[in-house]
Design a protein around this motif. Structure first.
Motif, PDB file in Angstrom:
ATOM      1  N   MET A   1     -16.602  54.804  88.627  1.00 42.34           N
ATOM      2  CA  MET A   1     -15.668  55.142  87.547  1.00 42.34           C
ATOM      3  C   MET A   1     -16.117  56.350  86.746  1.00 42.34           C
ATOM      4  SD  MET A   1     -14.234  51.590  86.216  1.00 42.34           S
ATOM      5  CE  MET A   1     -13.186  50.687  87.346  1.00 42.34           C
ATOM      6  N   LEU A   2     -17.424  56.593  86.731  1.00 40.00           N
ATOM      7  CA  LEU A   2     -17.926  57.750  85.981  1.00 40.00           C
ATOM      8  C   LEU A   2     -17.517  59.055  86.644  1.00 40.00           C
ATOM      9  CD1 LEU A   2     -21.555  56.598  85.042  1.00 40.00           C
ATOM     10  CD2 LEU A   2     -19.440  56.358  83.736  1.00 40.00           C
ATOM     11  N   ILE A   3     -17.206  58.993  87.923  1.00 36.32           N
ATOM     12  CA  ILE A   3     -16.845  60.219  88.641  1.00 36.32           C
ATOM     13  C   ILE A   3     -15.405  60.157  89.177  1.00 36.32           C
ATOM     14  CG2 ILE A   3     -17.830  59.482  90.870  1.00 36.32           C
ATOM     15  CD1 ILE A   3     -18.795  62.341  91.272  1.00 36.32           C
ATOM     16  N   GLY A   4     -14.651  59.149  88.738  1.00 36.12           N
ATOM     17  CA  GLY A   4     -13.249  59.067  89.116  1.00 36.12           C
ATOM     18  C   GLY A   4     -13.010  58.772  90.582  1.00 36.12           C
ATOM     19  N   LEU A   5     -13.925  58.039  91.211  1.00 37.07           N
ATOM     20  CA  LEU A   5     -13.672  57.554  92.575  1.00 37.07           C
ATOM     21  C   LEU A   5     -12.938  56.228  92.511  1.00 37.07           C
ATOM     22  CD1 LEU A   5     -17.031  58.351  94.403  1.00 37.07           C
ATOM     23  CD2 LEU A   5     -14.796  59.375  94.817  1.00 37.07           C
ATOM     24  N   ASP A   6     -12.867  55.696  91.328  1.00 30.65           N
ATOM     25  CA  ASP A   6     -12.192  54.444  91.069  1.00 30.65           C
ATOM     26  C   ASP A   6     -11.680  54.516  89.641  1.00 30.65           C
ATOM     27  OD1 ASP A   6     -11.489  52.075  92.247  1.00 30.65           O
ATOM     28  OD2 ASP A   6     -13.553  51.553  92.736  1.00 30.65           O
ATOM     29  N   TRP A   7     -10.571  53.869  89.357  1.00 29.84           N
ATOM     30  CA  TRP A   7      -9.995  53.942  88.010  1.00 29.84           C
ATOM     31  C   TRP A   7      -9.865  52.555  87.426  1.00 29.84           C
ATOM     32  CZ3 TRP A   7      -9.323  58.710  85.898  1.00 29.84           C
ATOM     33  CH2 TRP A   7      -9.464  59.777  86.791  1.00 29.84           C
ATOM     34  N   PRO A   8     -10.135  52.423  86.125  1.00 28.99           N
ATOM     35  CA  PRO A   8     -10.056  51.100  85.514  1.00 28.99           C
ATOM     36  C   PRO A   8      -8.604  50.620  85.386  1.00 28.99           C
ATOM     37  CG  PRO A   8     -10.647  52.764  83.866  1.00 28.99           C
ATOM     38  CD  PRO A   8     -10.598  53.463  85.189  1.00 28.99           C
ATOM     39  N   ASP A   9      -8.433  49.301  85.431  1.00 22.58           N
ATOM     40  CA  ASP A   9      -7.122  48.719  85.147  1.00 22.58           C
ATOM     41  C   ASP A   9      -6.855  48.782  83.649  1.00 22.58           C
ATOM     42  OD1 ASP A   9      -7.073  48.003  87.820  1.00 22.58           O
ATOM     43  OD2 ASP A   9      -7.906  46.010  87.430  1.00 22.58           O
ATOM     44  N   ARG A  10      -7.942  48.721  82.883  1.00 23.64           N
ATOM     45  CA  ARG A  10      -7.832  48.717  81.425  1.00 23.64           C
ATOM     46  C   ARG A  10      -9.034  49.465  80.864  1.00 23.64           C
ATOM     47  NH1 ARG A  10      -8.958  43.140  79.778  1.00 23.64           N
ATOM     48  NH2 ARG A  10     -10.944  43.850  79.018  1.00 23.64           N
ATOM     49  N   GLY A  11      -8.871  50.122  79.724  1.00 26.56           N
ATOM     50  CA  GLY A  11     -10.002  50.793  79.098  1.00 26.56           C
ATOM     51  C   GLY A  11     -10.068  52.272  79.425  1.00 26.56           C
TER      52      GLY A  11
END
Ligand code: ADP
Ligand code: ADP
Length: 226
Positions: free
Chosen positions: A46-56
């Motif tokens: 998530m720190l590098i935007g390879l995955d995105w949070p559902d919330r937050g």
């Protein structure tokens, strides 16, 4: 450098992260530790935007990570996965040069910077001409580091950087990495399941369990807390 605010993430019915708040200091090394499946790699991705949070929200240098700005934001982040994550059909030198070539750096500059970084990462001369399959795990790891450092990013993210290595080489690389981190003065975030390694390498340890942060502090603080 990074600010995570109430991050939640599910994969289908699996809860990977469940309300994570985390501040990551610049110019320091932070280790994410915890058992397998705790959510460590998910935080890193998530720190590098390879995955995105559902919330937050994830903030990098005060700004939310945004899909539209990701390429630009990623240039300021070096990311290394286990054994370097190298392209197998390219030599180590070509792996290292890839992004700089895309950015139009002159060949001489790329070569000079590669050599300089190989030396910094204790990678013997000549190894850059080999293909990843012709290198040991520790050597691949170092090539991965060289590649991540090419653009001199202020941030390094390392996912189990010493994961698949035998204990002797692992120990040697731990010592080299510690020296390297001290020399570079970069913001480093690393994932490991090895608490001793985390304590050796990091200023701050963040313990995750089942998608939540359960403890956080220096190695000393973690040992002394109940
Ligand atoms: P860790 O790095 O601590 O081992 P991860 O962040 O990889 O943990 O995974 C956290 C949880 O989310 C685990 O249960 C894992 O199986 C699940 N998970 C992670 N990534 C995915 C994915 N892409 N698809 C489905 N489940 C995933
Ligand atoms: P990347 O990290 O490059 O985005 P992932 O491995 O996270 O790639 O996979 C992308 C998407 O595919 C995930 O967001 C997830 O929804 C789905 N996915 C990947 N692996 C699994 C898995 N083991 N189970 C369920 N879904 C998965």
């Amino acid at each position: 450098m990074f600010e995570l605010q109430d991050i939640a993430k599910r994969y289908g019915s699996v809860v990977a992260l469940d309300g994570v708040d985390l501040h990551i200091d610049s110019a320091a090394t932070t280790a994410l530790i915890g058992p397998s499946g705790a959510g460590k790699s998910t935080v890193l991705r998530m720190l590098i935007g390879l995955d995105w949070p559902d919330r937050g929200v994830v903030r990098f240098d005060g700004e939310p990570l945004r899909r539209e700005r990701l390429l630009e934001q990623r240039r300021r982040i070096g990311y290394v996965i286990q054994e370097g994550g190298l392209f197998p059909h390219l030599t180590a030198a070509d792996n290292v040069a890839l992004v700089a070539r895309v950015l139009g750096w002159p060949a001489a500059k790329i070569e000079e910077r590669s050599r300089e970084l190989a030396q910094l990462c204790a990678l013997p001369d000549g190894l850059l001409q080999r293909y990843p399959a012709e290198l040991s795990g520790g050597q691949r790891q170092r090539v991965g580091l060289v590649r991540a450092l090419m653009l001199d990013p202020p941030v390094l993210l390392l996912d189990e950087p010493l994961g698949a290595l035998d204990p002797v080489i692992r120990h040697e690389l731990q010592a080299q990495m510690r020296e390297l981190f001290a020399t570079l003065g970069k913001t480093v975030v690393l994932v490991t399941h090895d608490v001793a390694e985390a304590a050796w390498l990091a200023d701050t340890l963040v313990l995750l369990r089942a998608g939540r942060i359960v403890q956080q502090g220096s190695a000393r603080e973690l040992v002394e807390s109940p």
